[in-house]
Motif scaffolding. Structure first.
Motif, mmCIF file in Angstrom:
data_model
loop_
_atom_site.group_PDB
_atom_site.id
_atom_site.type_symbol
_atom_site.label_atom_id
_atom_site.label_comp_id
_atom_site.label_asym_id
_atom_site.label_seq_id
_atom_site.Cartn_x
_atom_site.Cartn_y
_atom_site.Cartn_z
ATOM 1 N N LEU A 114 -11.882 -6.775 36.644
ATOM 2 C CA LEU A 114 -10.525 -6.990 37.150
ATOM 3 C C LEU A 114 -10.516 -7.025 38.681
ATOM 4 C CD1 LEU A 114 -7.569 -7.285 36.250
ATOM 5 C CD2 LEU A 114 -7.366 -4.800 36.337
ATOM 6 N N VAL A 115 -11.207 -6.063 39.283
ATOM 7 C CA VAL A 115 -11.232 -5.958 40.748
ATOM 8 C C VAL A 115 -11.808 -7.217 41.381
ATOM 9 C CG1 VAL A 115 -12.345 -4.761 42.672
ATOM 10 C CG2 VAL A 115 -11.300 -3.443 40.827
ATOM 11 N N ILE A 116 -12.911 -7.714 40.851
ATOM 12 C CA ILE A 116 -13.589 -8.838 41.496
ATOM 13 C C ILE A 116 -12.723 -10.097 41.488
ATOM 14 C CG2 ILE A 116 -14.788 -9.689 39.428
ATOM 15 C CD1 ILE A 116 -17.217 -10.183 41.225
ATOM 16 N N ARG A 117 -11.923 -10.256 40.453
ATOM 17 C CA ARG A 117 -11.068 -11.457 40.378
ATOM 18 C C ARG A 117 -9.869 -11.342 41.319
ATOM 19 N NH1 ARG A 117 -13.871 -10.935 35.911
ATOM 20 N NH2 ARG A 117 -14.698 -12.845 34.952
ATOM 21 N N ALA A 134 -1.441 -2.916 43.945
ATOM 22 C CA ALA A 134 -1.178 -1.876 42.932
ATOM 23 C C ALA A 134 -2.254 -1.893 41.853
ATOM 24 C CB ALA A 134 0.205 -2.087 42.322
ATOM 25 N N LEU A 135 -2.652 -3.091 41.423
ATOM 26 C CA LEU A 135 -3.704 -3.212 40.408
ATOM 27 C C LEU A 135 -5.040 -2.700 40.936
ATOM 28 C CD1 LEU A 135 -2.962 -6.701 38.809
ATOM 29 C CD2 LEU A 135 -2.996 -4.510 37.624
ATOM 30 N N LEU A 136 -5.355 -3.029 42.168
ATOM 31 C CA LEU A 136 -6.617 -2.575 42.751
ATOM 32 C C LEU A 136 -6.672 -1.054 42.841
ATOM 33 C CD1 LEU A 136 -7.110 -5.183 45.634
ATOM 34 C CD2 LEU A 136 -8.434 -5.000 43.528
ATOM 35 N N ASN A 137 -5.567 -0.450 43.189
ATOM 36 C CA ASN A 137 -5.535 1.015 43.282
ATOM 37 C C ASN A 137 -5.573 1.667 41.913
ATOM 38 O OD1 ASN A 137 -5.407 1.344 46.140
ATOM 39 N ND2 ASN A 137 -3.283 0.641 46.106
ATOM 40 N N LYS A 138 -4.976 1.021 40.926
ATOM 41 C CA LYS A 138 -4.895 1.605 39.586
ATOM 42 C C LYS A 138 -6.199 1.439 38.811
ATOM 43 C CE LYS A 138 -1.864 1.761 35.547
ATOM 44 N NZ LYS A 138 -1.484 3.153 35.788
ATOM 45 N N HIS A 139 -6.843 0.288 38.995
ATOM 46 C CA HIS A 139 -8.047 -0.034 38.207
ATOM 47 C C HIS A 139 -9.257 -0.216 39.131
ATOM 48 C CE1 HIS A 139 -5.488 -0.680 34.683
ATOM 49 N NE2 HIS A 139 -4.711 -1.459 35.426
ATOM 50 N N GLN A 140 -9.435 0.694 40.059
ATOM 51 C CA GLN A 140 -10.426 0.519 41.114
ATOM 52 C C GLN A 140 -11.844 0.354 40.590
ATOM 53 O OE1 GLN A 140 -11.580 3.338 44.729
ATOM 54 N NE2 GLN A 140 -9.596 2.365 45.029
ATOM 55 N N LYS A 141 -12.168 0.991 39.484
ATOM 56 C CA LYS A 141 -13.540 0.920 38.969
ATOM 57 C C LYS A 141 -13.704 -0.073 37.823
ATOM 58 C CE LYS A 141 -15.085 5.463 40.490
ATOM 59 N NZ LYS A 141 -15.752 6.731 40.121
ATOM 60 N N GLN A 142 -12.672 -0.867 37.563
ATOM 61 C CA GLN A 142 -12.760 -1.924 36.552
ATOM 62 C C GLN A 142 -13.265 -3.191 37.241
ATOM 63 O OE1 GLN A 142 -12.247 -1.411 33.305
ATOM 64 N NE2 GLN A 142 -11.666 0.720 33.647
ATOM 65 N N GLN A 143 -14.590 -3.350 37.267
ATOM 66 C CA GLN A 143 -15.197 -4.407 38.076
ATOM 67 C C GLN A 143 -14.694 -5.795 37.727
ATOM 68 O OE1 GLN A 143 -17.548 -6.882 37.135
ATOM 69 N NE2 GLN A 143 -18.276 -7.514 39.155
#
Length: 868
Positions: free
Chosen positions: A535-538, A524-533
């Motif tokens: 957050l995504v990378i962690r 859910a976080l990955l889909n919501k914040h897909q371009k927040q590098q």
């Protein structure tokens, strides 16, 4: 009999024609662990570095990356003055609402010459007023037992433990109110004889008498108290009741009288111990060092007199003096003041102001040393423990902010762990998690949660803290907070950073894998914040850790709805970002400019994303499904197409490893099989590079792809087989294993077997058998299978093995001797495992190869077999 890759040995014993060996033959009835060991270097998990989190340049309530609008969050910078505090909140606690007094109270002033003329204030005649100050006697008794200015003989040590509650109703109904007369209530102490001295409470002592008392007659009064105390002590020893309370229970009305005397004794301690220090603090012109020293003495005196807390008659006077000193802009002084004010248990506006004061002090990293020495942490932790979450949420915010700053210091961080801060913070988080989204406090408590999770992130670096987090159920609470605060990017980032750190450890990773909802939350976080590098990378890193260690985690994540689509979407997004950055660099004449750093932010996401795919493919059913996922394979191939191993080593090698894992699965509609020639062509570039890790990875892929005739033809056409033979000289058993796998698959085709005679291939295989055989029975078996395929049409051992024939016979004979071949110095488990591979991987094919060579060799060599 001959075996082929991906096939069992031919079960038809009547057939003269057996199929050749292949590297991936799987013996019957093997356990899962044996299959995984056999497939080493074929299916491999990937490891990578944890994402780097730079330290904030400045200590702030909310970091520079916070998405909270400044107008909607409390400030990190503010002005703080004496006027920030409220004197109305500094009055001592009373359980009774007081009635207006009939007389005008006489206020005590603090003149510079007051030491010689100060007088005791006139006690009110109203019973309710007396109740306000009823706890002083017990406090004074406690002081005396420690050898203070009153004799230690005043009360027994057991009586020192007695505490009197100022809110308990005082039985003073028989006191009369008069301006001219005051009834002195005299009660005999029952356990004593009539000659005992009695303490008289005279409510109407004249001003001159009081001045005289302070100037010189205090000694008489103290003597009187001392004599009284001795009698009390004697009575206490002879009593059959508990010594601390028995004498009170046997005397009707003594409790009331004690309370009045407590007030008097508190007055004595106030004037003799506290007031002189307050005079020192009022000398504003004095230097900071002297004021700090006076504050230290004041705290010690208050603690000594048991005057810390709310139940102190002169509390408002004391706090007023301290509040005035806040205007002196000195961090060392304000630290002393904050410690005392917090110890006085202020609340409301004053609690908020003193927490801001502590926050302001801790914000300056240079103050860490003085904070270590002044135990401010204890006071702040007590605020977290005692204060109401909803009533004092803003004060708790700045208190938690101060603790967060402290956690940036290694000494204070260790001190937090030792003082039980981890458990306390998790309890606070649990309280916050219990506040629902429709509650009015929900939003404000989000600010507090930012500070709390940032502190836990720092604590997660310490092994003792990690154990406490694990034991106190941190995983479930953090997951609840993550689910509730999905829209708060900063809270999510801190929680994900905590998981990123902790998932690097096996025990915590197992606990996180057992939390079934974590996969849904991460997706859910990955889909919501897909371009927040950041957050995504962690999140991707955490998923990589989970899928690296746990086969159940691989399956569970894969089965979550949309999991693979989410990974594909992220792959596309960050590949586009990386391509655009690369294009921008070259369009602006990048050759003459400084090269961009590698890995870039986009590359780093791709590295960790590919790691998840590679780790997922270890699971048999998941790996087979991913091998058939054309879009996944296409994206991996594009990385090898547009990236160079020289510039992006980790990214390229990770992509090759993932392709290698997927190429292991021979399934219908396999995307790898469809693109096998294209993959072989782009891997040729990696194979010819100077990067040995890249070369080995490319060889591994060729080992799987060479099952197909088209790839074998490609290997011959591009003379890749010569490169494989050359790698046998690498003196590295993993490299030899991969290269030998390719050669094994080439020998399936009769027309390609003679190639082993080129470049000294037979001799190099025999050398590998000698060098690595006893230590690696899988590799030894692989070499024997290659030689078995090669010698299928043998007519003469010498014509096939040449000058290496005798050496090979000696080696095979030695390696098939169990006593010589197996190392019995190993511990039992290793010895048993070693013997298992020797029996299953090496012995069957080695015996057949030895028999074949001997049957086609006329003269056996006479050599001595040396032990291995």
């Amino acid at each position: 009999a001959l075996l082929c890759r991906g096939m069992q040995a031919s079960k038809n014993k009547n057939t003269d024609k057996a199929e050749p060996f292949y590297r991936l033959s799987v013996p019957k009835q093997k356990t899962s662990s044996e299959i995984i060991n056999e497939a080493r270097n074929v299916l491999r998990t990937l490891r990578t570095r944890r994402p780097f989190t730079p330290t904030e340049d400045q200590r702030k309530l909310f970091g520079s990356g916070s998405t909270r609008a400044p107008q909607n969050r409390p400030p990190s910078v503010f002005s703080l003055h004496a006027s920030s505090f409220d004197l109305a909140e500094s009055r001592p606690v009373s359980g009774v609402r007081l009635s207006p007094l009939d007389h005008k109270p006489v206020l005590v002033t603090f003149a510079k010459d007051e030491d010689s003329s100060i007088s005791l204030p006139k006690p009110p005649a109203d019973a309710a007023e007396v109740r306000k100050v009823s706890s002083a006697r017990a406090r004074l008794f406690r002081r005396n037992s420690q050898g203070n200015f009153l004799s230690a003989k005043m009360v027994s040590s057991d009586q020192n433990e007695e505490k009197l509650d100022s809110e308990e109703p005082a039985m003073m109904s028989n006191l009369c109110r008069s301006n001219d007369n005051c009834l002195a209530e005299q009660r005999s102490y029952t356990p004593f004889n009539d000659e005992n001295r009695q303490i008289i409470c005279n409510e109407h002592i004249s001003r001159s008498e009081r001045e005289d008392f302070l100037k010189g007659t205090a000694g008489k009064f103290l003597f009187q108290l001392r004599g009284e105390s001795d009698q009390i002590k004697k009575a206490g020893r002879s009593s059959s009741w508990p010594r601390s309370t028995g004498w009170k229970r046997r005397v009707t009305g003594l409790e009331d009288e004690t309370r009045m005397n407590e007030s008097e004794e508190e007055e004595i301690f106030w004037h003799i111990k506290i007031l002189p220090i307050l005079h020192e603090l009022e000398k504003v012109e004095d230097n900071i060092e002297n004021l700090c020293l006076a504050c230290t003495k004041l705290y010690q005196a208050l603690n000594e007199g048991n005057m810390l807390g709310k139940r102190f008659k002169r509390r408002s006077v004391l706090l007023k003096t301290l509040y005035k000193l806040v205007d002196i802009d000195s961090d060392p002084l304000c630290l002393k003041l904050a410690k005392i004010i917090l110890a006085m248990k202020v609340d409301g506006k004053n609690l908020l102001s003193v927490c801001k004061l502590a926050f302001k002090i801790c914000r300056n990293e240079k103050n860490d040393y003085i904070i270590q020495n002044d135990r401010l942490l204890d006071c702040l932790l007590e605020v977290l423990r005692a204060e109401d979450l909803q009533k004092s949420n803003e004060a708790l915010l700045y208190c938690m902010g101060a603790i967060k700053f402290m956690s940036g210091n290694a000494v204070l961080l260790n001190e937090m762990v030792n003082k039980g801060a981890v458990e306390m913070l998790l309890q606070l988080m649990k309280q916050i998690n219990n506040i629902k989204e429709n509650d009015t406090y929900f939003s404000n408590l989000g600010h507090l949660l930012v500070q709390l999770t940032a502190t836990l992130r720092n604590l997660a670096d310490l092994p003792p803290a990690r154990r406490q987090l694990l034991c106190n159920g941190a995983v479930s609470e953090l997951c609840v907070a993550l689910e509730q605060r999905m829209n708060a990017k900063d809270v999510c980032t801190y929680i994900v950073r905590i998981f990123s750190k902790l998932s690097s450890y096996n025990d915590f990773c197992a606990a996180l894998a057992d939390c079934s909802r974590c996969y849904i939350l991460f997706l859910a976080l990955l889909n919501k914040h897909q371009k927040q590098q950041d957050l995504v990378i962690r999140i991707i890193f955490i998923l990589g850790n989970l899928t690296a260690r746990n086969n159940q985690a691989r399956e569970q994540f894969f089965k979550e709805k949309g999991s693979v689509n989410t990974l594909i979407s992220l792959f596309q997004t960050y590949r586009e970002l990386d391509l655009n950055a690369q294009k921008w660099y070259h369009e602006r004449g990048g050759e003459g400019k400084k090269r961009p750093k590698h890995p870039s932010e986009a590359e780093d996401v791709l590295i960790k994303l590919i790691r998840v795919l590679a780790n997922l493919s270890i699971h048999p059913s998941v790996g087979a499904a991913l091998a058939a996922a054309h879009r996944v394979v296409e994206l991996l191939v594009t990385v090898l197409e547009y990236k160079s191993v020289d510039d992006s080593e980790e990214l390229v090698i990770s992509a090759a490893t993932a392709i290698n894992n997927l190429s292991y699965y021979k399934v219908k509609s396999s995307a790898v099989q469809d693109k096998k020639l294209h993959i072989a062509e782009i891997l040729l570039k990696l194979l010819m590079s100077n990067n040995m890790d890249g070369v080995v990875e490319a060889v591994r892929v060729f080992g799987n792809l060479s099952q197909y005739h088209e790839i074998c033809d490609f290997i011959i056409q591009k003379k890749i087989y010569k490169f494989m033979i050359a790698l046998l000289d690498a003196k590295n058993q993993d490299v030899c294993f991969s290269a030998c796998g390719v050669l094994l698959n080439l020998t399936v085709d009769k027309n390609k077997r003679a190639l082993l005679m080129e470049e000294g291939g037979i001799g190099k295989l025999v050398d590998c058998l000698r060098d690595f055989g006893p230590a690696d029975w899988q590799l030894a078996g692989l070499i024997c299978k290659t030689l078995w395929n090669y010698s299928e049409d043998i007519t003469s051992a010498a014509s096939y093995f040449g000058e290496d024939t005798d050496t090979l016979l000696v080696l095979l004979t030695s390696l098939l001797d169990e006593e010589l071949a197996l190392d019995y110095s190993l511990d039992r488990d290793l010895r048993d495992n070693n013997k298992l591979y020797w029996e299953r991987e090496f012995k069957p094919v080695a015996e057949k190869l030895l028999d074949r060579i001997q049957s086609h060799h006329s003269l056996l060599p006479t050599v001595t077999i040396a032990p291995f």
